[in-house]
Scaffold this motif. Sequence first.
Motif, mmCIF file in Angstrom:
data_model
loop_
_atom_site.group_PDB
_atom_site.id
_atom_site.type_symbol
_atom_site.label_atom_id
_atom_site.label_comp_id
_atom_site.label_asym_id
_atom_site.label_seq_id
_atom_site.Cartn_x
_atom_site.Cartn_y
_atom_site.Cartn_z
ATOM 1 N N UNK A 20 0.817 -1.212 0.000
ATOM 2 C CA UNK A 20 0.000 0.000 0.000
ATOM 3 C C UNK A 20 0.850 1.261 0.000
ATOM 4 N N UNK A 21 2.068 1.156 0.483
ATOM 5 C CA UNK A 21 2.944 2.312 0.460
ATOM 6 C C UNK A 21 3.871 2.373 1.648
ATOM 7 N N UNK A 22 4.535 3.512 1.741
ATOM 8 C CA UNK A 22 5.541 3.757 2.763
ATOM 9 C C UNK A 22 5.315 5.162 3.311
ATOM 10 N N UNK A 23 5.406 5.306 4.614
ATOM 11 C CA UNK A 23 5.243 6.619 5.247
ATOM 12 C C UNK A 23 6.510 7.449 5.082
ATOM 13 N N UNK A 78 -1.661 6.621 8.726
ATOM 14 C CA UNK A 78 -2.485 7.668 8.112
ATOM 15 C C UNK A 78 -1.765 8.394 6.987
ATOM 16 N N UNK A 79 -0.457 8.296 6.927
ATOM 17 C CA UNK A 79 0.304 8.874 5.818
ATOM 18 C C UNK A 79 0.232 7.991 4.574
ATOM 19 N N UNK A 80 -0.079 6.718 4.770
ATOM 20 C CA UNK A 80 -0.109 5.755 3.666
ATOM 21 C C UNK A 80 -1.502 5.625 3.076
ATOM 22 N N UNK A 81 -2.506 5.486 3.936
ATOM 23 C CA UNK A 81 -3.885 5.252 3.483
ATOM 24 C C UNK A 81 -4.835 6.189 4.222
ATOM 25 N N UNK A 82 -5.729 6.803 3.455
ATOM 26 C CA UNK A 82 -6.803 7.605 4.035
ATOM 27 C C UNK A 82 -8.099 6.862 3.752
ATOM 28 N N UNK A 109 12.565 6.399 11.548
ATOM 29 C CA UNK A 109 11.843 5.184 11.182
ATOM 30 C C UNK A 109 10.713 5.529 10.219
ATOM 31 N N UNK A 110 10.313 4.530 9.425
ATOM 32 C CA UNK A 110 9.150 4.697 8.560
ATOM 33 C C UNK A 110 8.445 3.364 8.406
ATOM 34 N N UNK A 111 7.153 3.444 8.109
ATOM 35 C CA UNK A 111 6.301 2.268 8.041
ATOM 36 C C UNK A 111 6.084 1.825 6.607
ATOM 37 N N UNK A 112 6.194 0.515 6.389
ATOM 38 C CA UNK A 112 5.814 -0.125 5.124
ATOM 39 C C UNK A 112 4.553 -0.933 5.415
ATOM 40 N N UNK A 113 3.566 -0.868 4.514
ATOM 41 C CA UNK A 113 2.310 -1.582 4.752
ATOM 42 C C UNK A 113 1.846 -2.315 3.499
ATOM 43 N N UNK A 114 1.343 -3.526 3.729
ATOM 44 C CA UNK A 114 0.792 -4.369 2.666
ATOM 45 C C UNK A 114 -0.537 -4.931 3.159
ATOM 46 N N UNK A 127 -9.522 -6.006 8.140
ATOM 47 C CA UNK A 127 -8.325 -5.994 7.311
ATOM 48 C C UNK A 127 -7.150 -6.561 8.094
ATOM 49 N N UNK A 128 -6.292 -7.267 7.382
ATOM 50 C CA UNK A 128 -5.049 -7.780 7.953
ATOM 51 C C UNK A 128 -3.915 -7.117 7.196
ATOM 52 N N UNK A 129 -3.123 -6.335 7.926
ATOM 53 C CA UNK A 129 -2.035 -5.563 7.329
ATOM 54 C C UNK A 129 -0.686 -6.134 7.741
ATOM 55 N N UNK A 130 0.129 -6.457 6.765
ATOM 56 C CA UNK A 130 1.513 -6.832 7.049
ATOM 57 C C UNK A 130 2.299 -5.532 7.117
ATOM 58 N N UNK A 131 2.977 -5.333 8.225
ATOM 59 C CA UNK A 131 3.708 -4.090 8.408
ATOM 60 C C UNK A 131 5.170 -4.356 8.748
ATOM 61 N N UNK A 132 5.979 -3.349 8.463
ATOM 62 C CA UNK A 132 7.400 -3.390 8.804
ATOM 63 C C UNK A 132 7.807 -1.971 9.165
ATOM 64 N N UNK A 133 8.483 -1.804 10.299
ATOM 65 C CA UNK A 133 9.008 -0.501 10.672
ATOM 66 C C UNK A 133 10.497 -0.490 10.342
#
Length: 154
Positions: A20-23, A78-82, A109-114, A127-133
């Motif tokens: 979905x993106x990166x913050x 909130x920076x990745x998805x509204x 640090x920044x967040x990656x979300x899928x 929703x199930x979000x795979x995240x990585x900081x």
Amino acid sequence: MSQIEINSFEEFEKHIGQNLGVSEYLRITQDQINKFADATLDHQWIHTDPEKAKEEGAFGNTIAHGYLTLSIVPYLWEQIVKVNNLTMLVNYGIESLRFAQPVVVDSEVRLHAKLANITNLRGTVKTEMEIKLEIKDQRKPAFTGKLVFLYHFK
């Protein structure tokens, strides 16, 4: 950084399996760490005593609480998805979480979300979000995990 805008379950569903993106990067300061320690009553010296952490600690400085790094996820998310047209959003759970590396004070640090999965439960969207900081200039992330959110659309 481009933010994805979601207005419905159907729009969310189109992103299954996609990154979905990166913050933006966020710097973790000693002031944040100290305030988190006050809020959680966790004043362990590795977080709050820079002198001792430099002299005796394994990381050369203080480190952020693991749960502090987790607690900034909503801000970075909130920076990745509204998501629009909501009556409510609920943090429902954490399916898995692994702290892989400490975040040293003043690191960025920044967040990656899928979006791993999405289910419509009679109007409630799970929703199930795979995240990585990610930690800037570090090979290993601060943590990885799968977070579960419940969205209630209007």
